[in-house]
Design a protein around this motif. Structure first.
Motif, PDB file in Angstrom:
ATOM      1  N   ASP A  37      -3.358  -0.083 -10.043  1.00  0.00           N
ATOM      2  CA  ASP A  37      -3.702  -1.413  -9.534  1.00  0.00           C
ATOM      3  C   ASP A  37      -4.950  -1.293  -8.663  1.00  0.00           C
ATOM      4  OD1 ASP A  37      -3.054  -4.219  -9.229  1.00  0.00           O
ATOM      5  OD2 ASP A  37      -2.568  -3.751  -7.149  1.00  0.00           O
ATOM      6  N   LEU A  70       2.225   1.273  -9.577  1.00  0.00           N
ATOM      7  CA  LEU A  70       3.342   0.354  -9.351  1.00  0.00           C
ATOM      8  C   LEU A  70       4.321   0.430 -10.515  1.00  0.00           C
ATOM      9  CD1 LEU A  70       1.221  -2.778  -8.323  1.00  0.00           C
ATOM     10  CD2 LEU A  70       2.260  -1.098  -6.786  1.00  0.00           C
ATOM     11  N   GLY A 129      11.943  -0.849  -7.034  1.00  0.00           N
ATOM     12  CA  GLY A 129      10.497  -0.712  -7.087  1.00  0.00           C
ATOM     13  C   GLY A 129      10.049   0.609  -6.505  1.00  0.00           C
ATOM     14  N   ILE A 173       6.315   2.448  -5.399  1.00  0.00           N
ATOM     15  CA  ILE A 173       4.875   2.326  -5.179  1.00  0.00           C
ATOM     16  C   ILE A 173       4.351   3.688  -4.765  1.00  0.00           C
ATOM     17  CG2 ILE A 173       3.070   1.242  -3.781  1.00  0.00           C
ATOM     18  CD1 ILE A 173       5.023  -1.069  -3.258  1.00  0.00           C
ATOM     19  N   GLY A 211      -1.447  -5.562  -5.363  1.00  0.00           N
ATOM     20  CA  GLY A 211      -0.393  -4.637  -4.958  1.00  0.00           C
ATOM     21  C   GLY A 211      -0.567  -4.167  -3.535  1.00  0.00           C
ATOM     22  N   ALA A 258       7.196  -4.380  -8.747  1.00  0.00           N
ATOM     23  CA  ALA A 258       7.608  -3.261  -7.889  1.00  0.00           C
ATOM     24  C   ALA A 258       7.660  -3.652  -6.419  1.00  0.00           C
ATOM     25  CB  ALA A 258       6.695  -2.063  -8.107  1.00  0.00           C
ATOM     26  N   PRO A 259       6.559  -4.197  -5.845  1.00  0.00           N
ATOM     27  CA  PRO A 259       6.629  -4.537  -4.423  1.00  0.00           C
ATOM     28  C   PRO A 259       7.604  -5.667  -4.115  1.00  0.00           C
ATOM     29  CG  PRO A 259       4.528  -5.258  -5.371  1.00  0.00           C
ATOM     30  CD  PRO A 259       5.196  -4.401  -6.389  1.00  0.00           C
TER      31      PRO A 259
END
Length: 383
Positions: free
Chosen positions: A157, A186, A200, A202, A282, A310-311
């Protein structure tokens, strides 16, 4: 689910290694940043090497997850197409092969026979990361089966920040508007039935430079949100004093290209000095997760499911979430209406291509419900 989480943490670190190798190894770095002029404009692999780096990370994650959880094959989605055309006009489908040599041979066919670059990339793809201890993942019990889940991958990202490669120093407690640290890997997991994000991971490949060797080191974040189970590697933010009672004004992170009417409305709410700007969707949501900003507001439909899945899971684990801004601004809507939370299993059938998976109504990423109410109140009737 603990096994799936540990696997995603491992493949995210492998992905981070690939991203770092592409900047550290001269043959790959030259392809990554080479100015595209003259005849090179017709050589797709040079134009799209940054996309190839994205694709090999995406396909590596898809390969490794599918090998351990075959019931998830077919439900592992990414930002990039894995079909390339080389300089000879041949179409090549990029996959991760069983051996490093096989992957190198396939990549060489995309890279018009550049075996040095292909071998370096293949080695990074097949190299397992150093074993790391992920506190909190052992004994994690979640009543879900992999056959109920899908995955969204954003391999790198904030690609523009990755390509530009500015090496900003991260200050503790402060976000930085741009630089390599904005580039993130992500991996988001969602329920196929409802689209709700449940896990999620990261990875921030360029978090700091090792003082000893000078190489980049990364940092990872993870969260699980399923029913009453809310677990996150990031601590829950402490209760914050209410602004109306003389407490600290909330801080908002925005895109520098955000509409002026939105900036003005939000500045009237919290003060212009509390509006900050950063690159990468992201990264901006990660700033909210870490408490570097309270809320991220985006009025445009310029993010996608792979950016936010994910976040979103981490924010849910922290008691927050990500809502569709347009839905929240409807007269009949309440900001805490769960129908406004983004979901990840349905495409926008009226759109084509990547836009089918856009978060078309804009978004608000938040940790505190009261702050979400304030944001919607400030924007209603003005956006």
């Amino acid at each position: 689910m603990a096994d799936l989480l540990r696997l995603l943490l491992r493949v995210a670190e492998k992905a981070a290694n690939v991203a770092r190798v592409c900047r550290q190894e001269a043959p790959l770095f030259q392809l990554l940043v080479q100015e595209k002029t003259g005849d090179d404009k017709n050589k797709k692999f040079l134009q799209d090497f940054k996309t190839l780096a994205d694709v090999v990370i995406q396909e590596m994650i898809r390969h490794d997850v599918g090998a351990q959880f075959p019931e998830m094959v077919g439900y592992i989605h990414g930002e990039e197409s894995n079909k390339f055309e080389n300089g000879l006009g041949e179409s090549v489908t990029v996959t991760v092969c069983a051996t490093e040599q096989g992957t190198a041979a396939l990549l060489a066919s995309v890279l018009d026979g550049d075996e040095t670059a292909a071998s370096l990339l293949a080695r990074a793809i097949h190299q397992d990361p150093e074993s790391t201890v992920h506190a909190g993942t052992d004994g994690l019990t979640v009543p879900l089966s992999p056959s109920e889940l899908g995955i969204w991958i954003d391999p790198i990202d904030a690609t523009s920040q990755y390509i530009e490669g500015r090496e900003e120093v991260l200050e503790e407690g402060h976000l930085s508007p741009s630089g390599l640290h904005c580039a993130l890997v992500l991996i988001g997991v969602y329920l196929r039935s409802t689209g709700e994000p449940v896990m999620g991971v990261i990875n921030q490949p360029f978090n700091y430079k090792d003082p000893a060797g000078g190489g980049w080191r990364g940092k990872h974040f993870w969260g699980v949100s399923c029913g009453a189970i809310r677990v996150c590697s990031v601590s829950r933010p402490s209760d914050r004093p209410d602004q109306s009672k003389g407490g600290r004004a909330m801080s908002l992170v925005l895109s520098s290209s955000e509409k002026e009417v939105v900036k003005e409305a939000l500045a009237s709410l919290c003060g212009p000095d509390k509006l900050v700007y950063a690159s990468g969707a992201g990264y901006k949501i990660l700033c909210v997760i870490q408490g570097l900003a309270d809320v991220y507001v985006l009025s445009e439909g310029s993010t996608f499911k792979w950016d936010s899945c994910a976040p979103h899971a981490l924010l849910l684990a922290l008691g927050g979430g990500i809502v569709d801004l347009n839905k929240c601004l409807q007269p009949s809507s309440e900001p805490d209406d769960h129908q406004a939370e983004l979901v990840y299993h349905q495409s926008n059938t009226e759109c084509k291509g990547a836009d089918r998976w856009a978060n078309g109504g804009g978004l608000v990423a938040y940790r505190d419900q009261a702050q979400l109410h304030s944001i919607i109140g400030a924007l209603r009737g003005k956006v």
